[in-house]
Scaffold this active site. Sequence first.
Site, PDB file in Angstrom:
ATOM      1  N   LYS A 117      -5.192   1.087 -26.690  1.00  0.00           N
ATOM      2  CA  LYS A 117      -5.872   1.325 -27.975  1.00  0.00           C
ATOM      3  C   LYS A 117      -5.995   0.052 -28.825  1.00  0.00           C
ATOM      4  O   LYS A 117      -6.932  -0.100 -29.586  1.00  0.00           O
ATOM      5  CB  LYS A 117      -5.151   2.401 -28.784  1.00  0.00           C
ATOM      6  CG  LYS A 117      -5.379   3.812 -28.255  1.00  0.00           C
ATOM      7  CD  LYS A 117      -4.848   4.844 -29.233  1.00  0.00           C
ATOM      8  CE  LYS A 117      -5.136   6.259 -28.760  1.00  0.00           C
ATOM      9  NZ  LYS A 117      -4.192   6.670 -27.685  1.00  0.00           N
ATOM     10  N   GLU A 139      -7.801   8.960 -39.170  1.00  0.00           N
ATOM     11  CA  GLU A 139      -6.793  10.009 -39.022  1.00  0.00           C
ATOM     12  C   GLU A 139      -5.997   9.693 -37.766  1.00  0.00           C
ATOM     13  O   GLU A 139      -6.423   8.900 -36.928  1.00  0.00           O
ATOM     14  CB  GLU A 139      -7.458  11.386 -38.874  1.00  0.00           C
ATOM     15  CG  GLU A 139      -7.982  11.703 -37.483  1.00  0.00           C
ATOM     16  CD  GLU A 139      -9.202  10.889 -37.081  1.00  0.00           C
ATOM     17  OE1 GLU A 139      -9.868  10.322 -37.984  1.00  0.00           O
ATOM     18  OE2 GLU A 139      -9.471  10.810 -35.878  1.00  0.00           O
ATOM     19  N   SER A 406      -2.754   3.358 -18.776  1.00  0.00           N
ATOM     20  CA  SER A 406      -3.234   3.143 -20.146  1.00  0.00           C
ATOM     21  C   SER A 406      -2.123   2.816 -21.133  1.00  0.00           C
ATOM     22  O   SER A 406      -2.378   2.169 -22.147  1.00  0.00           O
ATOM     23  CB  SER A 406      -4.019   4.364 -20.627  1.00  0.00           C
ATOM     24  OG  SER A 406      -3.249   5.547 -20.486  1.00  0.00           O
TER      25      SER A 406
END
Length: 431
Positions: A117, A139, A406
């Site tokens: 991310k 959010e 990931s």
Amino acid sequence: MTVTDPCTADQQPEPTTLAEACDLVHTPDLDISEDGMFGTYGGAHLPPQLAGPMREVAEAYAEARQDPEFYAEYARLLRDFVGRPSPLTPLERLSDELGGARIVLKREDLNHTGAHKINHCVGEALLAKRMGKTSLIAETGAGQHGVALATAAALVGLDCEIHMGAVDIAKQHPNVVRMRLLGTKVVSVEREGRSLKEAVDSAFAVYAANPEKYLFAIGSVVGPHPFPTIVRDFQAVVGRESRRQIVERYGRLPDAVIACVGGGSNAMGAFTAYLDDSDVRLIGVEPGGRSQAKGEHAMTMGKGVPGMLHGMSTLVLQDEEGTPDPVHSIASGLDYPGVGPQHARFKELGRVEYVAEDDAAVLDAFQRLSRTEGIVPALESSHAVAHALRIAPRLPKEQMLLVNLSGRGDKDVDYVAEKLGITGDADEVVH
Ligand SMILES: *Cc1c(COP(=O)(O)O)cnc(C)c1O
């Protein structure tokens, strides 16, 4: 017989020059459409007060992706801050045990903050700065996106505001503390439901009232145009790097690339560089959850229908009235009732195969990678590992499966230990 020097053979390629790093992140070759449509999916379905701000983001991004200085800065931060390129790790012991195709990991878990991310959060922060915004807003559910964004905001010197359901705040104490340590303002959403959906509404309301101050930084390849494109472009570095590394190291392409799919950003990053390689299978792994009953899984690709969610047209798990279904996954980063619109398009085109792995297989994969290879994977990433474990034994030894790891599993150890009955007591006591 030729003797190869083990110190020069089999090297991880290192793009140390900025020129090479820039080359990996510059994506003018990727399609960007005016309206953000991928076939019939995508678009920007927004209330009128948000249409203007989103157009402004799209225009700013279209300009930024043509600007070499913007890309040089992004490449530099990926190298010096995120720690790219992330290595490839061949799984020798595990592949031997399975006796079939060889498995190689792309190590996004070794990025700063421990997951993929951070790649797109750094890009979004740079875009916000370029647009003259003073703050990022978003959010977060489990807090992973919030922490990555808070990190990127601190890096480039922007304020950051994260909206989080009160229920999630109570559950995700370490991530709340981490965000606050990084200088981010955490807003607890106490409205009925007190969860991710209410946090989305709350953050959007603040953004709509102050679009000149904020960039709304979406956490995956989802939401209204231009975010599915922006996040895809910023994640494309993952597949471009892995493709180059595999070719330099093995002189060939992988037979398959496997990645887990929540919103779809790590999978999109892993797949994009291989779309034109028709011999490379692309496999997206969804959360099969506890069972195939409604509310017990989050198999949007497997069971979703065309619908509208968070400003985009895509596949959605929803009822006849269009209300999103409750979803479940053992991995909190995958429990989303929608999916990025470009994935919906890939399914339609048949370019990507979408499969599911259930919670039990995921827990097995989590333990097996930990014990056999010394790598504790995120529960999200364990979905991709689980699928590799399933198919490798049936495939010939000459084949190579590239699994996108990931993220790392540190965040999941307490939960998994509890599930498995592993206590914090010692195995043996001596006096
Ligand atoms: C958030 C997260 C995911 C799911 O998001 P995608 O957009 O589908 O990639 C997967 N793995 C990890 C480690 C995550 O933190």
